[in-house]
Design an enzyme around this catalytic site. Structure first.
Site, PDB file in Angstrom:
ATOM      1  N   CYS A   1       0.988   3.417  -2.500  1.00  0.00           N
ATOM      2  CA  CYS A   1       1.832   4.490  -2.759  1.00  0.00           C
ATOM      3  C   CYS A   1       1.386   5.755  -2.538  1.00  0.00           C
ATOM      4  O   CYS A   1       2.031   6.833  -2.071  1.00  0.00           O
ATOM      5  CB  CYS A   1       2.431   4.681  -3.978  1.00  0.00           C
ATOM      6  SG  CYS A   1       1.157   4.635  -5.496  1.00  0.00           S
TER       7      CYS A   1
ATOM      8  N   CYS B   1      -2.841  -2.692  -9.663  1.00  0.00           N
ATOM      9  CA  CYS B   1      -2.058  -1.515  -9.468  1.00  0.00           C
ATOM     10  C   CYS B   1      -2.828  -0.174  -9.966  1.00  0.00           C
ATOM     11  O   CYS B   1      -2.822  -0.074 -11.070  1.00  0.00           O
ATOM     12  CB  CYS B   1      -0.603  -1.660 -10.249  1.00  0.00           C
ATOM     13  SG  CYS B   1       0.197  -0.233 -10.027  1.00  0.00           S
TER      14      CYS B   1
ATOM     15  N   CYS C   1       7.567  -3.947 -16.006  1.00  0.00           N
ATOM     16  CA  CYS C   1       8.264  -4.686 -17.130  1.00  0.00           C
ATOM     17  C   CYS C   1       7.224  -5.276 -18.218  1.00  0.00           C
ATOM     18  O   CYS C   1       5.935  -4.844 -17.712  1.00  0.00           O
ATOM     19  CB  CYS C   1       9.053  -5.988 -16.664  1.00  0.00           C
ATOM     20  SG  CYS C   1      10.429  -5.757 -15.719  1.00  0.00           S
TER      21      CYS C   1
ATOM     22  N   CYS D   1      -4.852  -1.707  -5.642  1.00  0.00           N
ATOM     23  CA  CYS D   1      -3.767  -1.386  -4.555  1.00  0.00           C
ATOM     24  C   CYS D   1      -3.460   0.363  -4.694  1.00  0.00           C
ATOM     25  O   CYS D   1      -2.997   0.709  -5.991  1.00  0.00           O
ATOM     26  CB  CYS D   1      -2.533  -2.033  -4.768  1.00  0.00           C
ATOM     27  SG  CYS D   1      -1.091  -1.863  -4.060  1.00  0.00           S
TER      28      CYS D   1
END
Ligand code: AMP
Length: 465
Positions: free
Chosen positions: A451, A250, A2, A448
């Site tokens: 994933c 991220c 977002c 991070c």
């Protein structure tokens, strides 16, 4: 995934927030909302499904959202029912200490547990979104000061959050201790601006407002992790409430999500993407006639790859800017049709040629499979692919929209069989070490990458697979 934006003590604040949200529309197109404060109270928020220009098309900002202070949100649902109006933001509530509204980017990883705790304690919960939890825990904190209420809420919540809270006093920005999601702030005359990405400030240059021109924007800085910034008067009050030794920025923001003209987590997105492409290009062994990008997200990486590999770069795949998003359409058929409508092949560039596609990531494999078919149908002799990130093998619980593990093609198909499964002649991925090199984080104390590794970035509650 977002975007959030805020303007404090700025003329036509809600309109300024609208422009900032529009500049960050790539971060979410499913819903948008703005709330302002005026004459000591919060006005009812304007929210709706769809893009910013659609939601605010018929809104008279002067009458519906007046005031010098406002916050807003664009939504890309990663938590809560995407069709529920109650999940749109800003979320508002009435506290003993006055009205409050909040916007949130990121995902809370203990939301289910905390929803359950609250329901057991008799709370009536309006939405299925994790964002509402902030309001409940603020109201229950027993504190009267908003910053203390936020700290009390933060102590109950785990995961990723960059938030802006609006009260009649002003704006309170709060970031999680690990800094998963980006947030920046700037001075604007005697006021302040906040945004998920600095691209939002760039579009305000020379903006003509009903109340005159916007003061110049200066002192753009990152809101660091574990911080509350209170802007309620002339000076911002910055409080570090937690300073862990590591950050967990991220990596996918740099790979795919953020705008290439932005700087996030202190690094230029474009520069990181060029490094990703260059590193993979240097070790390329495929003798292709041309390199092409999957526009727009892999443009910078593909161009850098081509230069490093010494292969001509051509715009062989073009994209329509009039299609909606294909990635989260429900159902594989709908996603495939979406990809087909989105991309077109320039036939004369690929006919009889060996084509090397550079993309930023493979998630379900829908885009790759469809593009390979389209290129072969257009006469390509060979179709190779280089992916400037490692295989996506784990869902994200911190705010990037990735499907569960059984839908991730690299998690389901063995590496050696993946190229054939996707219809490719060859497939090369970036390694995890190369990703860290491109992020300039060799010891991985900043990013991070769950994933790609399945290694949880921090200690947290049990998570679904
Ligand atoms: P897929 O088609 O499922 O393999 O998805 C990969 C394609 O979607 C790539 O071209 C990416 O640029 C793009 N992509 C990757 N992650 C996301 C995401 N979370 N949301 C939207 N698009 C994405």
């Amino acid at each position: 995934m977002c975007a959030i934006a805020g303007a404090f003590n700025v003329p036509n604040a809600s309109l300024v927030v609208r422009h900032m949200l529009f500049a960050m529309q790539h971060r979410g197109q499913d819903g948008a909302g703005i709330v302002s404060s005026h004459a000591g109270r919060l006005l009812p928020a304007v929210r709706g499904f769809g893009g910013v220009d659609h939601v605010f098309a018929d809104i008279d900002f002067d009458t519906r959202l007046p005031g010098l202070t406002a916050i807003g949100h664009v939504r890309y649902p990663t938590s809560g029912d995407p069709k529920s109006e109650a999940n749109l933001q800003p979320m508002e509530a009435r506290r003993r200490s006055g009205d409050v509204a909040i916007v949130h980017n990121g995902n809370l990883t203990n939301a289910r547990v905390r929803h359950h705790d609250l329901e057991e304690a008799g709370a009536i919960i309006r939405s299925t979104s994790d964002t509402e939890l902030f309001l409940h825990f603020m109201a229950r904190s027993g504190e009267s000061d908003t910053a203390n209420q936020l700290l009390a809420a933060g102590a109950k919540l785990e995961g990723a959050y960059a938030t802006l809270t609006l009260t009649q006093e002003g704006i309170f920005a709060m970031t999680d201790p690990w800094g998963f999601r980006p947030l920046v702030m700037a001075r604007c005359g005697d006021g302040y601006l906040f945004a998920s990405e600095p691209i939002a400030f760039d579009v305000l240059d020379e903006l003509e407002l009903p109340e005159g021109t916007l003061p110049s924007i200066t002192d753009v800085t990152t809101v660091p992790q574990g911080t509350i910034v209170r802007v309620t008067g002339g000076e911002a009050y910055v409080q570090t409430y937690m300073r862990p030794p590591l950050s967990r920025f991220c990596a996918f923001e740099h790979i795919y999500f953020a705008h290439p003209a932005s700087t996030v987590f202190g690094q230029s997105v474009n520069a990181v993407r060029e490094r990703l492409g260059k590193i993979l290009g240097w070790r390329n062994t495929v003798k292709a006639d041309l390199v092409t990008a999957v526009p727009d997200s892999s443009n910078a990486a593909a161009h850098a790859f081509a230069q490093a590999a010494g292969i001509p770069f051509r715009f062989a795949i073009t994209r329509s800017h009039y299609t909606g998003r294909t990635f989260i359409k429900p159902g594989q058929k709908a996603r495939q049709l979406g990809v087909r409508a989105k991309f077109q092949i320039v036939r004369e560039l690929v006919k009889g040629k060996s084509v090397l596609i550079v993309d930023d990531s493979i998630v379900r494999g829908t885009t790759t499979q469809k593009l390979v078919k389209m290129l072969r149908r257009a006469g390509a002799r060979e179709v190779h692919m280089a992916i400037v990130s490692p295989p996506v093998v784990h869902p994200c619980h911190w705010g990037i929209d990735t499907p569960e593990r059984k839908e991730l093609v690299a998690s389901q198909i063995e590496q050696g069989a993946l190229a054939a499964h996707l219809g490719l002649d060859t497939l090369t991925y970036l390694t995890h070490a190369e990703l860290l090199e491109a992020l300039e984080d060799p010891k991985q104390d900043r990013h991070c990458t769950t994933c790609f590794t399945r290694v949880k970035p921090i200690h947290c509650h049990k998570l679904p697979h």
